[in-house]
Design a protein around this motif. Structure first.
Motif, short mmCIF file in Angstrom:
data_model
loop_
_atom_site.label_atom_id
_atom_site.label_comp_id
_atom_site.label_asym_id
_atom_site.label_seq_id
_atom_site.Cartn_x
_atom_site.Cartn_y
_atom_site.Cartn_z
N THR A 5 -8.75 -4.51 -9.56
CA THR A 5 -8.43 -5.60 -8.66
C THR A 5 -6.99 -5.43 -8.17
OG1 THR A 5 -7.67 -7.04 -10.47
CG2 THR A 5 -9.99 -7.22 -9.82
N VAL A 6 -6.73 -5.94 -6.99
CA VAL A 6 -5.37 -5.94 -6.43
C VAL A 6 -5.07 -7.33 -5.90
CG1 VAL A 6 -5.27 -3.48 -5.87
CG2 VAL A 6 -6.20 -5.07 -4.20
N ARG A 7 -3.86 -7.81 -6.17
CA ARG A 7 -3.45 -9.14 -5.71
C ARG A 7 -2.73 -9.00 -4.38
NH1 ARG A 7 -1.34 -13.20 -10.11
NH2 ARG A 7 -3.57 -12.95 -10.55
N LEU A 8 -3.29 -9.68 -3.35
CA LEU A 8 -2.75 -9.55 -2.00
C LEU A 8 -2.63 -10.93 -1.36
CD1 LEU A 8 -4.98 -6.57 -0.86
CD2 LEU A 8 -2.53 -6.47 -1.29
N PRO A 9 -1.69 -11.08 -0.43
CA PRO A 9 -1.55 -12.36 0.28
C PRO A 9 -2.71 -12.59 1.23
CG PRO A 9 -0.05 -10.72 1.19
CD PRO A 9 -0.67 -10.10 -0.03
N VAL A 10 -3.07 -13.85 1.41
CA VAL A 10 -4.15 -14.23 2.32
C VAL A 10 -3.67 -15.40 3.19
CG1 VAL A 10 -6.16 -13.35 1.11
CG2 VAL A 10 -5.15 -15.51 0.38
N PRO A 11 -2.85 -15.13 4.19
CA PRO A 11 -2.36 -16.21 5.05
C PRO A 11 -3.51 -16.98 5.68
CG PRO A 11 -1.19 -14.14 5.48
CD PRO A 11 -2.33 -13.82 4.58
N GLY A 12 -3.37 -18.29 5.72
CA GLY A 12 -4.39 -19.10 6.35
C GLY A 12 -5.65 -19.26 5.54
N SER A 13 -5.61 -19.02 4.24
CA SER A 13 -6.79 -19.16 3.40
C SER A 13 -7.37 -20.55 3.52
CB SER A 13 -6.42 -18.88 1.93
OG SER A 13 -7.47 -19.29 1.07
N SER A 14 -8.70 -20.62 3.68
CA SER A 14 -9.37 -21.92 3.81
C SER A 14 -9.27 -22.73 2.52
CB SER A 14 -10.84 -21.71 4.19
OG SER A 14 -11.51 -20.97 3.19
N ILE A 30 -11.32 -7.26 -5.25
CA ILE A 30 -11.96 -6.14 -5.94
C ILE A 30 -11.83 -4.89 -5.08
CG2 ILE A 30 -14.23 -5.19 -6.58
CD1 ILE A 30 -14.94 -8.07 -7.48
N VAL A 31 -11.56 -3.77 -5.73
CA VAL A 31 -11.55 -2.47 -5.07
C VAL A 31 -12.59 -1.61 -5.79
CG1 VAL A 31 -10.18 -0.46 -4.43
CG2 VAL A 31 -9.11 -2.71 -4.50
N VAL A 32 -13.58 -1.15 -5.04
CA VAL A 32 -14.68 -0.40 -5.64
C VAL A 32 -14.32 1.08 -5.66
CG1 VAL A 32 -17.12 0.20 -5.49
CG2 VAL A 32 -16.36 -2.07 -4.82
N GLU A 33 -14.23 1.64 -6.87
CA GLU A 33 -13.85 3.05 -6.98
C GLU A 33 -14.74 3.82 -7.95
OE1 GLU A 33 -9.56 2.97 -7.61
OE2 GLU A 33 -9.32 2.87 -5.43
N GLU A 34 -15.82 3.19 -8.42
CA GLU A 34 -16.76 3.90 -9.28
C GLU A 34 -18.14 3.27 -9.15
OE1 GLU A 34 -16.12 3.22 -13.54
OE2 GLU A 34 -14.40 1.97 -13.01
N ILE A 35 -19.14 4.07 -9.49
CA ILE A 35 -20.52 3.62 -9.33
C ILE A 35 -20.79 2.37 -10.14
CG2 ILE A 35 -22.94 4.25 -9.74
CD1 ILE A 35 -22.26 7.11 -9.08
N ALA A 36 -20.20 2.27 -11.33
CA ALA A 36 -20.45 1.11 -12.18
C ALA A 36 -20.06 -0.19 -11.48
CB ALA A 36 -19.69 1.25 -13.50
N THR A 37 -18.97 -0.17 -10.73
CA THR A 37 -18.56 -1.38 -10.01
C THR A 37 -19.58 -1.72 -8.93
OG1 THR A 37 -16.24 -0.81 -10.39
CG2 THR A 37 -16.69 -2.48 -8.73
N VAL A 80 -4.94 0.26 0.00
CA VAL A 80 -3.77 0.04 -0.85
C VAL A 80 -3.50 1.33 -1.62
CG1 VAL A 80 -4.11 -2.44 -1.06
CG2 VAL A 80 -5.21 -0.91 -2.71
N ASP A 81 -2.25 1.51 -2.03
CA ASP A 81 -1.92 2.70 -2.81
C ASP A 81 -2.20 2.45 -4.30
OD1 ASP A 81 0.20 1.18 -3.78
OD2 ASP A 81 1.73 2.24 -2.63
N ALA A 82 -1.82 3.39 -5.13
CA ALA A 82 -2.12 3.30 -6.56
C ALA A 82 -1.48 2.08 -7.21
CB ALA A 82 -1.67 4.58 -7.27
N GLU A 83 -0.36 1.60 -6.65
CA GLU A 83 0.32 0.43 -7.18
C GLU A 83 -0.16 -0.87 -6.55
OE1 GLU A 83 2.20 3.31 -6.40
OE2 GLU A 83 1.88 3.75 -8.53
N GLY A 84 -1.14 -0.76 -5.64
CA GLY A 84 -1.66 -1.96 -5.00
C GLY A 84 -0.90 -2.40 -3.77
#
Length: 293
Positions: free
Chosen positions: A83-92, A101-108, A127-131
């Motif tokens: 998971t990566v924490r990102l800003p969401v301006p205008g979120s309802s 969530i960032v999908v990087e494997e079949i299990a996900t 996003v990069d490796a640091e998010g």
């Protein structure tokens, strides 16, 4: 078949459930078949999800039931899911940040499919490796037909757009949306901002609308669109997402947002229904990943 069962996917322990549940009633297409499709297409799909914060459309009671968009990681997300924490301006919901969530494997992918996350939507950036958010690595042109226009008109506009982009030294790949329209995907080096790309896409859309006023419209107003194809340049906004290549779509029958050859675009014969999960799996086996050719 038991309602719930434990499975191991690449060393991850998962619980899957209700595999016999029908998610596409008109086709009798079950949750087990959704899981099977996403598992088999995963090696081809994963490169288009890696690094991209994912928005899902979930259909817990099938495509004829209620659905909802989900951006945040739900309660019970396994600790091995990135998971990566990102800003969401205008979120309802008034949130300033969301854990995507960032999908990087079949299990996900299997875990999400088990949640009836049928549709997978991604931004044009990673996003990069640091998010940390990077600049876009692709430009997407969305072709949205206004009835009675449909895919045939989109194919015609796609060819016009391909020729116009080529004059700027850009190459593009075509894919269906899985519904009534299609997208063109232009790979980029990632050295321009979303605002710059949106402005460029808008200028091209307006130019082509002037050159082909009976076929193309560049404004979003619904009353301008009947019988024409709207070139939606706004998909390059940093907060917009587009259906991912090889994602399922929720309709009366299961279809896929599928890459096409330019010969197929020129022939203009394929429909969304032709590009079913089984057909797309066969295409990948015989043609490979058309977005990489």
């Amino acid at each position: 078949m038991p309602d719930r069962m434990r499975v191991e996917v690449d060393g991850r322990q998962l619980e899957i459930s209700n595999l016999d549940k029908v998610l596409y009633p008109q086709a009798g297409f079950t949750k087990g078949e959704v899981l099977d499709y996403y598992t088999r297409i995963a090696p081809t799909l994963l490169p288009y999800l890696e690094g991209r914060p994912l928005t899902r459309t979930r259909y817990p009671n099938g495509v004829e039931g209620n659905s909802f968009f989900e951006k945040n990681a739900p309660a019970g997300t396994p600790d091995w899911v990135r998971t990566v924490r990102l800003p969401v301006p205008g979120s309802s919901k008034g949130r300033e940040q969301i854990d995507f969530i960032v999908v990087e494997e079949i299990a996900t992918m299997v875990w999400l499919a088990n949640l009836a996350a049928l549709e997978l939507h991604t931004p044009q950036w990673r996003v990069d490796a640091e998010g940390r958010k990077l600049d876009p690595d692709q430009l997407v042109v969305d072709l949205d037909p206004g009835p009675p226009a449909g895919l045939p008109e989109c194919y015609e506009v796609a060819l016009i757009m391909r020729e116009r982009l080529s004059t700027d030294g850009l190459s593009c790949c075509a894919k269906t949306s899985g519904k009534k329209g299609m997208q063109l995907v232009v790979p980029l080096p990632g050295d321009e901002t979303a605002d710059e790309l949106s402005a460029y896409a808008k200028s091209i859309a307006e130019e082509l609308a002037r050159a082909h006023p009976k076929l193309i419209v560049a404004k979003m107003a619904k009353q301008l669109r009947p019988g024409k194809v709207f070139i939606d340049w706004s998909q390059n906004n940093a907060f917009k997402t587009t259906i991912a290549p090889y994602s399922l779509r929720a309709g009366s029958v299961p279809t896929v947002s599928a890459p096409l050859t330019w010969d197929e675009v020129e022939a203009g014969e394929l429909t969304a229904v032709d590009l079913s999960p089984s057909a797309v799996l066969e295409r990948v086996e015989s043609l490979g990943d058309l977005l990489q050719l």
